[in-house]
Design a protein around this motif. Structure first.
Motif, short mmCIF file in Angstrom:
data_model
loop_
_atom_site.label_atom_id
_atom_site.label_comp_id
_atom_site.label_asym_id
_atom_site.label_seq_id
_atom_site.Cartn_x
_atom_site.Cartn_y
_atom_site.Cartn_z
N LYS A 61 0.82 -1.21 0.00
CA LYS A 61 0.00 0.00 0.00
C LYS A 61 0.85 1.26 0.00
CE LYS A 61 -3.65 2.70 0.80
NZ LYS A 61 -4.66 2.99 -0.22
N ARG A 62 2.01 1.21 0.66
CA ARG A 62 2.86 2.39 0.80
C ARG A 62 4.32 2.00 0.64
NH1 ARG A 62 2.61 6.06 6.21
NH2 ARG A 62 0.47 6.32 5.42
N VAL A 63 5.06 2.83 -0.08
CA VAL A 63 6.51 2.66 -0.23
C VAL A 63 7.22 3.76 0.56
CG1 VAL A 63 8.45 2.82 -1.83
CG2 VAL A 63 6.44 1.47 -2.43
N ILE A 64 8.10 3.34 1.47
CA ILE A 64 8.94 4.29 2.19
C ILE A 64 10.20 4.48 1.36
CG2 ILE A 64 10.08 4.84 4.37
CD1 ILE A 64 8.20 2.65 5.62
N LEU A 65 10.34 5.63 0.77
CA LEU A 65 11.38 5.86 -0.22
C LEU A 65 12.77 5.90 0.39
CD1 LEU A 65 9.49 8.60 -2.24
CD2 LEU A 65 9.85 6.22 -2.94
N ALA A 66 13.76 5.56 -0.43
CA ALA A 66 15.16 5.63 0.01
C ALA A 66 15.50 7.06 0.41
CB ALA A 66 16.07 5.16 -1.12
N ARG A 67 16.37 7.19 1.40
CA ARG A 67 16.78 8.52 1.86
C ARG A 67 17.61 9.27 0.82
NH1 ARG A 67 17.09 5.52 6.77
NH2 ARG A 67 16.29 6.60 8.62
N GLU A 113 12.97 16.49 -6.42
CA GLU A 113 12.64 16.34 -7.83
C GLU A 113 12.39 14.87 -8.18
OE1 GLU A 113 14.57 17.36 -12.24
OE2 GLU A 113 15.60 17.96 -10.39
N GLU A 114 13.23 13.98 -7.68
CA GLU A 114 13.05 12.55 -7.94
C GLU A 114 11.77 12.03 -7.31
OE1 GLU A 114 17.28 10.40 -8.27
OE2 GLU A 114 17.07 11.64 -6.47
N ILE A 115 11.46 12.49 -6.09
CA ILE A 115 10.23 12.08 -5.43
C ILE A 115 9.01 12.52 -6.24
CG2 ILE A 115 8.78 12.44 -3.38
CD1 ILE A 115 11.42 12.65 -1.77
N SER A 116 9.04 13.74 -6.74
CA SER A 116 7.93 14.24 -7.56
C SER A 116 7.76 13.41 -8.83
CB SER A 116 8.18 15.71 -7.93
OG SER A 116 8.15 16.53 -6.78
N GLU A 117 8.86 12.99 -9.41
CA GLU A 117 8.79 12.16 -10.62
C GLU A 117 8.19 10.79 -10.31
OE1 GLU A 117 11.59 10.77 -14.40
OE2 GLU A 117 12.49 11.79 -12.67
N ILE A 118 8.54 10.23 -9.16
CA ILE A 118 7.94 8.95 -8.75
C ILE A 118 6.44 9.13 -8.57
CG2 ILE A 118 7.82 7.24 -6.89
CD1 ILE A 118 10.85 7.61 -6.52
N LEU A 168 -1.14 4.17 -4.51
CA LEU A 168 0.13 3.90 -3.83
C LEU A 168 0.53 5.13 -3.04
CD1 LEU A 168 2.68 2.17 -3.31
CD2 LEU A 168 3.67 3.25 -5.34
N GLU A 169 0.72 4.96 -1.73
CA GLU A 169 1.17 6.07 -0.89
C GLU A 169 2.70 6.11 -0.85
OE1 GLU A 169 -0.61 5.51 2.93
OE2 GLU A 169 -2.65 5.91 2.21
N LEU A 170 3.24 7.32 -0.69
CA LEU A 170 4.68 7.53 -0.62
C LEU A 170 5.04 8.17 0.72
CD1 LEU A 170 5.38 8.94 -4.20
CD2 LEU A 170 5.55 6.55 -3.43
N GLU A 171 6.09 7.64 1.32
CA GLU A 171 6.55 8.13 2.63
C GLU A 171 8.05 8.39 2.54
OE1 GLU A 171 5.31 5.74 6.06
OE2 GLU A 171 7.40 5.71 6.70
N ALA A 172 8.54 9.37 3.31
CA ALA A 172 9.97 9.64 3.33
C ALA A 172 10.38 10.18 4.70
CB ALA A 172 10.35 10.64 2.24
N PHE A 173 11.62 9.88 5.09
CA PHE A 173 12.18 10.44 6.32
C PHE A 173 12.48 11.91 6.11
CE2 PHE A 173 13.05 5.98 7.18
CZ PHE A 173 12.86 5.89 8.56
N ILE A 174 12.12 12.72 7.12
CA ILE A 174 12.39 14.15 7.05
C ILE A 174 13.24 14.64 8.21
CG2 ILE A 174 10.31 14.70 5.73
CD1 ILE A 174 9.15 15.70 8.51
N HIS A 175 13.49 13.79 9.20
CA HIS A 175 14.24 14.24 10.37
C HIS A 175 14.88 13.05 11.08
CE1 HIS A 175 15.13 17.39 13.37
NE2 HIS A 175 15.22 16.35 14.19
N GLY A 176 16.12 13.25 11.55
CA GLY A 176 16.78 12.26 12.38
C GLY A 176 18.12 11.81 11.84
N ALA A 177 18.65 10.77 12.44
CA ALA A 177 19.97 10.27 12.11
C ALA A 177 20.01 9.74 10.68
CB ALA A 177 20.39 9.17 13.09
#
Length: 412
Positions: A136-142, A147-152, A160-169
């Motif tokens: 249901k959801r892809v957690i994208l590579a860091r 621009e690449e995320i927008s193209e995906i 299909l949901e898209l998720e990405a890390f925005i904060h942390g190590a």
């Protein structure tokens, strides 16, 4: 407008509660096995049920990490584990292994599946493939730019949901697929036991002189050439919103209650401000100032605005910056006496200048003029871990409010 999800880490049941109360829309947790944070306290089955109930009663979601890369010896228990957690009411499982996906689809078909960042999804073709397998959801590579995320997003279905890390190590290896820990310590990073050798200081040894180590001079402080800065995108909320992401994820299941609460509420403020007035949105420096009051390394925006470069690395030290101490949690408040019952988390004393934060305002300052133990006896200092003490408050507070103390604001 579909509102973007703010997804927070929860290393144990207490952190889950703070994450939700301080503004997370969903949390991700790990069980005592099969998650990639073996060193965290993590959740027993009983704690999972309590956490799900706490979240669902407030309209929030709970995701379970099953994202190790399992070996043959893991499979039998993994299957029985999935059968158990599949009945608990989790909103999604986060996984990276195709075999694990196959078994989840078989025994827990009603549970959403999210593909872990460990699967290294960097393009829309791969994202489409996983979606066709039931993800249901892809957690994208860091390692992806905005621009690449927008193209995906433009080349995948809206189902299909898209998720990405925005904060942390940040991890030195590609989306966390690291072998250094295995090589150096025998601890498998891909099974949740990373020793973080990327944070160590290194020297050079010549093959025929193994007893002679030579410094690799990056700075006078040492050599930390694997050591990344921490990710922080609090200044990029409009760009994140425009990228097509469905979920913004904060890293940190091994961080403190204070870290989780304060980082979550800063991003909550920023996201809500954007939705209140997208055209007139104004970034507030105080959001970043608040984030800097938790333990952190220097910050970078990672790959979002292009390839990471030398400025994304730390060369002087692998230590955290800690300008504030987390000193206590409010357990209850007596509005007539204006006294709060505090559970101590770090030493503080009469005369200290402290700050109190809550979910709905940033902070107020006061001095600890008086302090009493749980029985009402006057005391000068609270030195014992999780000691219950009573402190008069200048302003009303509530359960789950947090007390902190700037390191430079200590009397004496």
């Amino acid at each position: 407008m579909k509102k973007i999800e703010l997804l927070a880490p929860a290393g144990d049941l207490e952190k889950l509660k703070f994450a939700i109360l301080y503004g997370a829309d969903a949390v991700y947790i790990g069980g005592e096995v099969f998650g990639l944070r073996a060193a965290a306290r993590n959740f027993s089955f009983e704690d999972m049920e309590a956490g799900i109930e706490f979240a669902h009663s407030r309209g929030k979601k709970v995701f379970l990490t099953l994202n190790i890369i399992p070996h043959n010896e893991d499979i039998h228990y993994l299957e029985s584990y999935i059968e158990t957690v599949g009945q608990m009411g989790f909103d999604a499982f986060i996984l990276s292994d195709p075999g694990t996906l196959m078994y989840v689809r078989k025994v827990a078909p009603d549970v959403e599946v999210h593909l872990s960042t460990q699967a290294n999804n960097t393009n829309y073709m791969s994202a489409q493939f996983w979606h066709e397998q039931g993800v249901k959801r892809v957690i994208l590579a860091r390692e992806l730019s905005l621009e690449e995320i927008s193209e995906i997003r433009k080349n995948t279905p809206m189902t299909l949901e898209l998720e990405a890390f925005i904060h942390g190590a940040m991890c030195i290896s590609y989306s966390g697929r690291c072998l250094i820990s295995n090589y150096m310590t025998g601890r498998d990073a891909n099974r949740g036991a990373c020793a973080q050798p990327c944070r160590w200081e290194y020297e050079l040894v010549e093959k025929s002189r193994p007893d002679s180590a030579y410094p690799i001079v990056e700075t006078e402080a040492g050599s930390f050439f694997f050591n990344s800065k921490d990710l922080c995108m609090i200044g990029g909320i409009p760009e994140l919103m425009a990228s097509g992401l469905d979920s913004l994820k904060i890293e940190g299941r091994m961080k403190s209650v204070y870290y989780v609460a304060n980082v979550v509420r800063a991003y909550r403020k920023a996201i809500d401000a954007f939705y209140e007035d997208p055209q007139g949105y104004v970034y507030q420096p105080e959001w970043y100032d608040e984030i800097r009051k938790v333990s952190h390394r220097e910050f970078t925006t990672g790959f979002y605005y292009g390839k990471a470069d030398a400025e994304s690395q730390l060369y002087g030290s692998s230590a955290y910056i800690r300008s504030y101490d987390f000193i206590g949690v409010v357990k209850s408040y007596d509005p007539e006496k204006k006294v709060a019952l505090i559970e101590q988390r770090n030493n503080f004393k009469v005369g200290d200048a402290i700050e109190i934060i809550g979910p709905n305002y940033f902070y107020h300052e006061q001095t600890v003029d008086k302090m009493y133990d749980a029985q009402g006896n006057a005391i000068e200092v609270a030195p014992h871990a999780q000691q219950l003490i009573q402190v008069p408050m200048d302003q009303p507070v509530d359960s789950y409010f947090i007390l902190r103390k700037a390191k430079e604001k200590v009397n004496g």
